[in-house]
Design an enzyme around this catalytic site. Structure first.
Site, PDB file in Angstrom:
ATOM      1  N   GLU A 123      36.801  87.652  30.623  1.00 28.61           N
ATOM      2  CA  GLU A 123      37.461  88.502  29.632  1.00 28.61           C
ATOM      3  C   GLU A 123      36.508  88.760  28.474  1.00 28.61           C
ATOM      4  O   GLU A 123      35.717  87.884  28.124  1.00 28.61           O
ATOM      5  CB  GLU A 123      38.712  87.783  29.084  1.00 28.61           C
ATOM      6  CG  GLU A 123      39.638  87.283  30.168  1.00 28.61           C
ATOM      7  CD  GLU A 123      40.745  86.365  29.608  1.00 28.61           C
ATOM      8  OE1 GLU A 123      41.006  86.411  28.400  1.00 28.61           O
ATOM      9  OE2 GLU A 123      41.312  85.614  30.403  1.00 28.61           O
ATOM     10  N   LYS A 323      27.935  83.846  25.262  1.00 28.35           N
ATOM     11  CA  LYS A 323      27.699  84.690  24.082  1.00 28.35           C
ATOM     12  C   LYS A 323      26.608  85.720  24.343  1.00 28.35           C
ATOM     13  O   LYS A 323      25.624  85.427  25.021  1.00 28.35           O
ATOM     14  CB  LYS A 323      27.250  83.803  22.911  1.00 28.35           C
ATOM     15  CG  LYS A 323      28.332  82.887  22.364  1.00 28.35           C
ATOM     16  CD  LYS A 323      29.273  83.664  21.490  1.00 28.35           C
ATOM     17  CE  LYS A 323      30.043  82.808  20.525  1.00 28.35           C
ATOM     18  NZ  LYS A 323      29.404  82.422  19.328  1.00 28.35           N
ATOM     19  N   CYS A 417       6.800  86.273 -12.101  1.00 30.77           N
ATOM     20  CA  CYS A 417       8.136  86.795 -11.847  1.00 30.77           C
ATOM     21  C   CYS A 417       8.082  88.313 -12.026  1.00 30.77           C
ATOM     22  O   CYS A 417       7.417  88.802 -12.947  1.00 30.77           O
ATOM     23  CB  CYS A 417       9.120  86.184 -12.839  1.00 30.77           C
ATOM     24  SG  CYS A 417      10.797  86.779 -12.628  1.00 30.77           S
ATOM     25  N   CYS A 419       9.847  90.149 -13.459  1.00 35.68           N
ATOM     26  CA  CYS A 419      10.513  90.597 -14.677  1.00 35.68           C
ATOM     27  C   CYS A 419       9.474  91.010 -15.720  1.00 35.68           C
ATOM     28  O   CYS A 419       8.318  90.613 -15.626  1.00 35.68           O
ATOM     29  CB  CYS A 419      11.421  89.500 -15.224  1.00 35.68           C
ATOM     30  SG  CYS A 419      10.536  88.100 -15.902  1.00 35.68           S
ATOM     31  N   CYS A 441      11.007  81.220 -10.606  1.00 35.21           N
ATOM     32  CA  CYS A 441      10.565  81.716 -11.903  1.00 35.21           C
ATOM     33  C   CYS A 441      10.899  80.621 -12.909  1.00 35.21           C
ATOM     34  O   CYS A 441      11.970  80.001 -12.835  1.00 35.21           O
ATOM     35  CB  CYS A 441      11.348  82.977 -12.239  1.00 35.21           C
ATOM     36  SG  CYS A 441      11.197  83.439 -13.953  1.00 35.21           S
ATOM     37  N   CYS A 447      14.318  84.845 -18.555  1.00 32.41           N
ATOM     38  CA  CYS A 447      13.934  85.836 -17.540  1.00 32.41           C
ATOM     39  C   CYS A 447      15.106  86.810 -17.373  1.00 32.41           C
ATOM     40  O   CYS A 447      16.214  86.390 -17.068  1.00 32.41           O
ATOM     41  CB  CYS A 447      13.638  85.126 -16.221  1.00 32.41           C
ATOM     42  SG  CYS A 447      13.631  86.227 -14.798  1.00 32.41           S
TER      43      CYS A 447
HETATM   44  S1  IVH Z   1      40.796  81.715  24.991  1.00 33.52           S
HETATM   45  C1  IVH Z   1      41.396  77.054  24.488  1.00 33.52           C
HETATM   46  N1  IVH Z   1      40.097  84.208  25.308  1.00 33.52           N
HETATM   47  O1  IVH Z   1      37.290  82.825  20.755  1.00 33.52           O
HETATM   48  C2  IVH Z   1      40.696  78.331  24.216  1.00 33.52           C
HETATM   49  N2  IVH Z   1      39.579  83.181  23.257  1.00 33.52           N
HETATM   50  O2  IVH Z   1      35.791  80.174  20.368  1.00 33.52           O
HETATM   51  C3  IVH Z   1      41.600  79.441  23.903  1.00 33.52           C
HETATM   52  N3  IVH Z   1      38.502  84.673  21.637  1.00 33.52           N
HETATM   53  O3  IVH Z   1      39.592  80.926  18.952  1.00 33.52           O
HETATM   54  C4  IVH Z   1      40.893  80.697  23.583  1.00 33.52           C
HETATM   55  N4  IVH Z   1      38.489  86.466  22.884  1.00 33.52           N
HETATM   56  O4  IVH Z   1      39.574  83.440  18.586  1.00 33.52           O
HETATM   57  C5  IVH Z   1      40.098  83.153  24.484  1.00 33.52           C
HETATM   58  N5  IVH Z   1      39.590  86.425  25.723  1.00 33.52           N
HETATM   59  C6  IVH Z   1      39.590  85.401  24.911  1.00 33.52           C
HETATM   60  C7  IVH Z   1      39.056  85.463  23.607  1.00 33.52           C
HETATM   61  C8  IVH Z   1      39.058  84.333  22.810  1.00 33.52           C
HETATM   62  C9  IVH Z   1      38.178  85.970  21.703  1.00 33.52           C
HETATM   63  C10 IVH Z   1      38.233  83.818  20.459  1.00 33.52           C
HETATM   64  C11 IVH Z   1      39.443  83.082  19.942  1.00 33.52           C
HETATM   65  C12 IVH Z   1      39.095  81.630  20.031  1.00 33.52           C
HETATM   66  C13 IVH Z   1      37.608  81.672  20.039  1.00 33.52           C
HETATM   67  C14 IVH Z   1      37.069  80.443  20.719  1.00 33.52           C
END
Ligand code: IVH
Length: 695
Positions: A123, A323, A417, A419, A441, A447
């Protein structure tokens, strides 16, 4: 910046020191992020701090602090909202930063379940703030922010203003009671419009859509939230009264049937190829979505397997967040300017040819300090690679050597600096005498750059709190020469005629401003000390000093002696709670400057500085260390702390052998356990109140 020692090279003493520092810094950033919606560092830097904390704890597990950042998600709720205890805690997700990390996650899951292949939902990770919505018999009865994960803020009325949150569930098959969870967010267009409107009205703008969403949801007045086009995606749930699905995928389908928006890009995948493909697909879709996502969340699809996998401290074993790397772009460095901060620290700022990075136009980036410029060997005219991570302060990663103009010259860091006074710049040394990367500074109030920043600090809410004397006024008044030091603020009344003469101020605003100033002539000693803007003397230290010295005259006398390195005066200051070498050095350096002394005396002459209440030494709790834990019902934490301190007790956040008393309210957890194990006296809130009432 000097490379920190790898975690496995740290001595135990160094580890203790660093864990303490990291806990404090992370907590401060948590407050800025979660309560003030105004982060000071990038997500990447924040993640790096948390990772470092985790690495050190992994090496020295016995040093894990009770307030360890790894045991906490988010920050405590703000005072203005009432508390909501989540039926099931709202936890955080572990992060995967590379393909290898993601594959390792899958391998771990399969090992744990002894399976060849596991299906996951993939997701989008929406970059907003999470909320929990409690439905009873299909009706929305309460909505809360995550808060510290266990207790959130009641923002029901604000959540009710969001069109994408159904007040009543549609369809069928929902449990009688269910906490639906998801993300409140703001689209790019709506964010841009909101900031444009704020700017036009001269109000504060938000750094990014996530902060804007958080700031909009956490308004005390729901009618303000209503005007903000917040949106909501549902993706999880907390407490529920009857089971309603056996997989995450089916649950997402049901959430949609019940009237929620769910992310259309979500899919069900399995195997390494599936996981990788889902990530790449999300990367491709990212620029078109119209809202910020910062990665992909993989969740084991079968809920019974999720159950089996369970949790590790604060994160589920059955999910991870892959990430996205920070977004990068190339542009030209047009100039390097030196900015002077309130405390005189010089920060080089790169002025860039405007470039769009991840949907935001960037024109400036920080270069941190002289060492960083030397390390990058960045020169004016260079083409640079820029990174915007977490979207706060963009950074320059590297220079493209092939594109360097022939005439580009090495940057020479100024010795003065910027200034008009051209005060000499000195390299900062630590309390122990070692050189640091910071250059300062030496002009302080003399200053002009620092002066404005010092004055801004002086009038700020937590210092002298002078309403109506904002940045614009300070600039105008200093330019006209009406204000050159804090004392001049209290002489502004002499300038009433001139003030009225300038076209910008009407009769009423001049009257209000002068009244506000007048009201602050009577000032508490801690605010007076804090307002001076001395390095390392923040609010807490100022309060400790105010209590320690009691009166402004004693304080100033002591400071003169500290500046002269009088051993007794230094020792007295050192003996105060939480005051160490850094504060002593800073105070000594400040009061050693004649212009600072003169400024403070001039200011004092304008004021009626109130005596601080000295801590009592003759009460039943004097000198004792007290820890409050769990919920307090008859007073706020701050009240309890202030009361205890007034009676001469020291309030600490963690329980150790040095603790004398623990006051435990409902929901007290590990601290209470430790206290019992250590045989420390435990009181209820009522016992505590009876004890202090008797004093
Ligand atoms: S599941 C037990 N699904 O990410 C975990 N979180 O770092 C429940 N977030 O606090 C979270 N999209 O604010 C989940 N599709 C998604 C998400 C999601 C964004 C955020 C959420 C959570 C944080 C976790």
């Amino acid at each position: 910046m000097p490379e920190p020692k790898p975690a496995d090279a740290l001595t135990e003493a160094e580890a203790v020191e660093e864990l303490t520092r990291l806990a404090d810094e992370i907590a401060a950033h948590d407050i800025r992020y979660h309560q003030e919606d105004s982060p000071a560092i990038s997500d990447a830097d924040y993640d790096a701090m948390k990772r470092r904390n985790g690495e050190i704890e992994a090496r020295f597990p016995h040093l894990m602090r009770e307030n360890s950042p790894s045991l906490r998600v988010g920050a405590a709720r703000a005072e203005q909202f009432s508390a909501v205890e989540h039926g099931v805690p709202m936890l955080s997700l572990d992060n995967a930063f590379s393909d290898e990390d993601a594959l390792e996650f899958d391998a771990r899951v399969r090992r744990f379940l002894r399976l060849e292949e596991v299906a996951y939902t993939a997701e989008p990770k929406i970059d907003g703030l999470s909320a929990s919505l409690r439905y009873e018999n299909g009706v929305l009865v309460q909505g809360a922010t995550r808060g510290d994960g266990r207790i959130g803020e009641d923002v029901t009325e604000n959540l009710r203003t969001i069109k994408e949150i159904p007040r009543r569930l549609s369809g069928a098959g929902w449990p009688d009671v269910i906490e639906v969870r998801g993300e409140v967010y703001l689209g790019h267009q709506e964010f841009a419009a909101l900031n444009a409107a704020a700017e036009a009205a001269g109000q504060k703008t938000y750094a990014n859509p996530r902060n804007a969403a958080a700031g909009s949801l956490r308004q005390v007045d729901p009618s303000i939230t209503r005007g903000r086009p917040l949106r909501f995606f549902a993706y999880a749930w907390g407490h529920y009264s009857q089971p309603f699905a056996d997989t995450q995928w089916k649950a997402l389908g049901l959430l949609k049937e019940w009237g929620f928006q769910t992310t259309p890009e979500s899919q069900c995948v399995s195997g390494p190829e599936g996981l990788m493909a889902a990530y790449r697909a999300m990367e491709t879709m990212r620029p078109e979505l119209g809202y910020d996502i910062d990665g992909v969340v993989y969740k084991v699809d079968r809920l019974d397997w999720q159950q089996r996998l369970g949790f590790v401290t604060r994160t589920p074993r059955w999910a991870t967040a892959r990430k996205f790397p920070a977004q990068q772009a190339r542009t030209e460095l047009e100039a390097i300017d030196i900015q002077v901060g309130r405390t005189g620290a010089l920060t080089p700022v790169a002025r860039l040819k405007p470039v769009t990075v991840g949907g935001v136009v960037v024109t400036n980036a920080t270069l941190h300090n002289a060492d960083e410029i030397a390390r990058l060997d960045v020169r004016v005219g260079d083409t640079v690679i820029l990174q915007r991570a977490g979207d706060v302060i963009p950074q320059i990663l590297s220079v493209v050597p092939e594109e360097r103009p022939k005439n580009a010259v090495s940057y020479e860091y100024p010795h003065e600096c910027p200034c008009p006074l051209k005060t000499p710049v000195v390299r900062e040394t630590t309390a122990g005498g070692a050189e640091t990367v910071v250059r300062r500074c030496s002009g302080e109030f003399a200053c002009p750059f620092q002066k404005l920043a010092h004055l801004r600090h002086f009038v700020s809410r937590r210092a002298f709190d002078i309403e109506g004397l904002g940045e614009k006024h300070l600039v105008a008044f200093t330019e006209r020469g009406w204000i050159a030091s804090p004392a001049d603020i209290f002489r502004l009344a002499d300038k009433r005629a001139e003030l009225l003469d300038t076209e910008r101020y009407g009769e009423t605003s001049v009257r209000n401003l002068l009244e506000n100033i007048e009201a602050r002539r009577r000032i508490a000693l801690d605010r007076f000390i804090y307002g001076l803007g001395i390095r390392h003397i923040g609010e807490t230290t100022a309060t400790v000093m105010a209590r320690g010295y009691g009166s402004v005259d004693t304080f100033l006398e002591a400071m003169d002696k500290v500046a002269d390195r009088d051993p007794e005066a230094v020792e007295d200051l050192d003996a105060m709670d939480q005051i160490g070498a850094a504060v002593i050095e800073a105070a000594a350096a400040f009061f050693a400057e004649d212009h600072n002394r003169a400024m403070v005396l001039d200011l004092k002459g304008q004021l009626d500085v109130q005596e601080a209440e000295k801590p009592k030494t003759d009460t039943a709790v004097a000198g004792k260390t007290v820890v409050f834990t769990g919920a307090l019902e008859k007073m706020t934490r701050d009240e309890a702390k202030a009361q205890a301190e007034r009676l001469g007790a020291k309030v600490s956040g963690s329980v150790s052998k040095k603790t004398d008393l623990v006051v435990a309210g409902p929901g007290a957890g590990s601290k209470l356990k430790t206290a019992t194990e250590l045989g420390i006296q435990v009181l209820s809130e009522d016992d505590w109140l009876a004890l202090v009432d008797a004093i």
